[in-house]
Structures are given as C-alpha cells and as structure tokens.
Design a protein around this motif. Structure first.
Motif, short mmCIF file in Angstrom:
data_model
loop_
_atom_site.label_atom_id
_atom_site.label_comp_id
_atom_site.label_asym_id
_atom_site.label_seq_id
_atom_site.Cartn_x
_atom_site.Cartn_y
_atom_site.Cartn_z
N THR A 69 45.95 40.04 39.97
CA THR A 69 44.56 39.71 39.69
C THR A 69 43.61 40.77 40.26
O THR A 69 42.60 41.10 39.64
CB THR A 69 44.22 38.34 40.29
N LEU A 70 43.95 41.31 41.44
CA LEU A 70 43.13 42.39 42.00
C LEU A 70 43.12 43.60 41.07
O LEU A 70 42.07 44.18 40.78
CB LEU A 70 43.68 42.80 43.37
N ALA A 71 44.31 43.99 40.61
CA ALA A 71 44.43 45.19 39.77
C ALA A 71 43.78 44.99 38.41
O ALA A 71 43.02 45.85 37.93
CB ALA A 71 45.91 45.56 39.61
N PHE A 103 54.74 20.13 44.91
CA PHE A 103 53.92 20.77 43.88
C PHE A 103 52.92 21.74 44.50
O PHE A 103 52.65 22.81 43.94
CB PHE A 103 53.19 19.70 43.06
N MET A 104 52.36 21.36 45.66
CA MET A 104 51.40 22.25 46.32
C MET A 104 52.08 23.53 46.80
O MET A 104 51.49 24.62 46.73
CB MET A 104 50.74 21.54 47.50
N VAL A 105 53.31 23.41 47.28
CA VAL A 105 54.05 24.61 47.69
C VAL A 105 54.27 25.54 46.50
O VAL A 105 54.09 26.76 46.59
CB VAL A 105 55.40 24.21 48.32
N LEU A 106 54.62 24.94 45.35
CA LEU A 106 54.84 25.75 44.14
C LEU A 106 53.54 26.41 43.69
O LEU A 106 53.51 27.61 43.38
CB LEU A 106 55.40 24.86 43.03
N ILE A 107 52.45 25.63 43.68
CA ILE A 107 51.16 26.18 43.24
C ILE A 107 50.68 27.27 44.17
O ILE A 107 50.22 28.34 43.73
CB ILE A 107 50.12 25.04 43.13
N GLU A 108 50.77 27.04 45.48
CA GLU A 108 50.32 28.05 46.45
C GLU A 108 51.19 29.31 46.38
O GLU A 108 50.67 30.42 46.53
CB GLU A 108 50.38 27.46 47.86
N PHE A 142 50.89 42.98 53.80
CA PHE A 142 50.38 41.76 54.41
C PHE A 142 51.44 40.67 54.44
O PHE A 142 51.59 39.96 55.44
CB PHE A 142 49.15 41.25 53.64
N MET A 143 52.18 40.52 53.33
CA MET A 143 53.20 39.48 53.26
C MET A 143 54.33 39.74 54.27
O MET A 143 54.78 38.83 54.98
CB MET A 143 53.76 39.40 51.84
N LEU A 144 54.79 40.98 54.34
CA LEU A 144 55.87 41.31 55.29
C LEU A 144 55.42 41.10 56.72
O LEU A 144 56.16 40.53 57.54
CB LEU A 144 56.32 42.76 55.08
N PHE A 145 54.21 41.52 57.02
CA PHE A 145 53.69 41.34 58.39
C PHE A 145 53.56 39.86 58.72
O PHE A 145 53.93 39.41 59.81
CB PHE A 145 52.33 42.02 58.51
N ASN A 201 49.77 32.94 45.32
CA ASN A 201 49.93 34.05 46.27
C ASN A 201 50.60 35.25 45.61
O ASN A 201 50.24 36.40 45.85
CB ASN A 201 50.76 33.57 47.47
N VAL A 202 51.59 34.97 44.74
CA VAL A 202 52.35 36.05 44.11
C VAL A 202 51.49 36.83 43.11
O VAL A 202 51.65 38.05 42.96
CB VAL A 202 53.61 35.47 43.42
N ILE A 203 50.56 36.13 42.43
CA ILE A 203 49.77 36.81 41.40
C ILE A 203 48.55 37.52 41.97
O ILE A 203 47.78 38.13 41.22
CB ILE A 203 49.31 35.81 40.31
#
Length: 224
Positions: A156-158, A141-146, A113-116, A150-152
C-alpha cells in the motif's frame, strides 16, 4: 512518437545498455552539498526549518528514546520529495512513478521493522495481533485480519506513492496532447489549466512524500 499513454514513463535513454533515466534519482543529492559551503539563503533556511519540523514530529511519533532514528525518516522524505519535484520538470525521468523504486523503499523498511519487532519484542508483536477487548470467538478472525493488513503495508505504501505520481503525469500528458488541435482561445484556457495542475502536482509531491515518511514512522513506532 508515443505508442500508448503510459509510454511516457518508459526509460528511454541508455548508455552501454544501462538505463540512464534512473540516474535522475540522485540528482536531488547534488543540491544538498551547497548548503554546507554557500552563504545561508532563503532556500537553505527554509529547508532547515522543514527538516527541523519533521525531526520534532517524527521524534514525537517514535518517542524520546528513539529520536536518533528520525534521521532515517527525514532522509527518506528528502529523497522522495526531490524525485517528485524533479519529475515535474521537462525531460526528467520520474523514478517515484515506478513500483520498482517505491517498493524498493517500502519493502526493506517494513522487513527491518518486522524482524526487529519479532526478535526483540515477540510478546508485544503477538499482543498487537489481537486488539484489546476483542471477544474470544472473534480472536482467530482478528489475528487473520491483522496479519493480512500487516503484510500488505509495504504494497500500500508503494502503490499509493506510484499511483499518485502516475495519475498527475497522465492527466498533464493527456491534456497537453490535445493542444495542437485546439483554437487559440482554447489553448489559452489549456495553458491556464496546465499551470493550475502543475501547482496541484507540486502540492501532491510534498503531501505524498510526507505521507510515506509518516506512515513508515508509525510502522516503526508500533514494533517498539
């Protein structure tokens, strides 16, 4: 004999030094071909109803122009729900209680999804890092938080799926191990409690499969 409580999740069966327990992951696939040659039964009609309902819901989340990709998420739901249910049967290895299995499902999906998104919708992905109406001083700060949130996402799904499967199995094992030291009356109560827990675990098996598939669909819809 169990060395510790978590040893019930260890792969123990092996053939030619290969863990045979992971073969249980594909047992659910063996149940599907009979839908194509057997007479329609209540089971096949129920499964058709479930898949059609999931297809309609995923199509709504993805949008009408991307309805073809719902097959991937319906298949993902089917794989997880079969493995969750098979894990409730005695002497069948629960592959979805291991991060090796859940992370192998979540991480490639998230990476795709990220690559696409970054290759085809770069401007949209940058805009998604800053929610609408954010003050200028808070934008870094919002860019860092988002970015962190997104990275985690694959983690979290797993962890959500594996932790829910482990928690129920550990509770069933813990209560079942107290049986030999109980009286007949308490054993009757224990059996009733175990049956209720099994019903609860069956519900959790369906809910966690649905949550995993829906969240994956939502992540896919964000990049389009």
């Amino acid at each position: 004999m169990m060395t510790n409580l978590f040893s019930v999740f260890d792969p123990t069966s092996s053939v030619f030094m290969l863990p045979l327990n992971w073969a249980s992951t594909f047992l659910g696939v063996m149940f599907l071909p009979m839908l194509y040659w057997a007479m329609p039964s209540r089971w096949s009609l129920l499964w058709t109803l479930v898949t059609e309902t999931l297809h309609k819901e995923f199509k709504t989340l993805l949008g009408s122009s991307h309805f073809g990709t719902t097959l991937m998420f319906v298949s993902l739901f089917s794989l997880i729900v079969f493995n969750n249910f098979l894990g409730l049967l005695p002497y069948i290895f629960t592959s979805t209680s291991h991060l090796a299995m859940t992370l192998a499902l979540a991480l490639p999906l998230w990476m795709a999804f990220m690559l696409f998104g970054w290759i085809n919708h770069t401007q949209h992905m940058f805009a998604h890092l800053v929610p609408q109406g954010t003050p200028g001083a808070l934008m870094p700060f919002m860019v860092l938080i988002e970015t962190i949130s997104n990275v985690i996402r694959p983690g979290t799904l797993a962890v959500r799926l594996a932790a829910n499967m482990i928690a129920g199995h550990l509770l069933l094992t813990l209560l079942g191990s107290t049986g030999p030291s109980l009286s007949a009356t308490l054993i009757s109560l224990l059996i009733i409690g175990q049956i209720l827990l099994l019903i609860l675990e069956a519900a959790v098996a369906v809910i966690q499969s649905y949550v995993f598939a829906v969240l994956s669909t939502l992540y896919a819809s964000e990049v389009t």
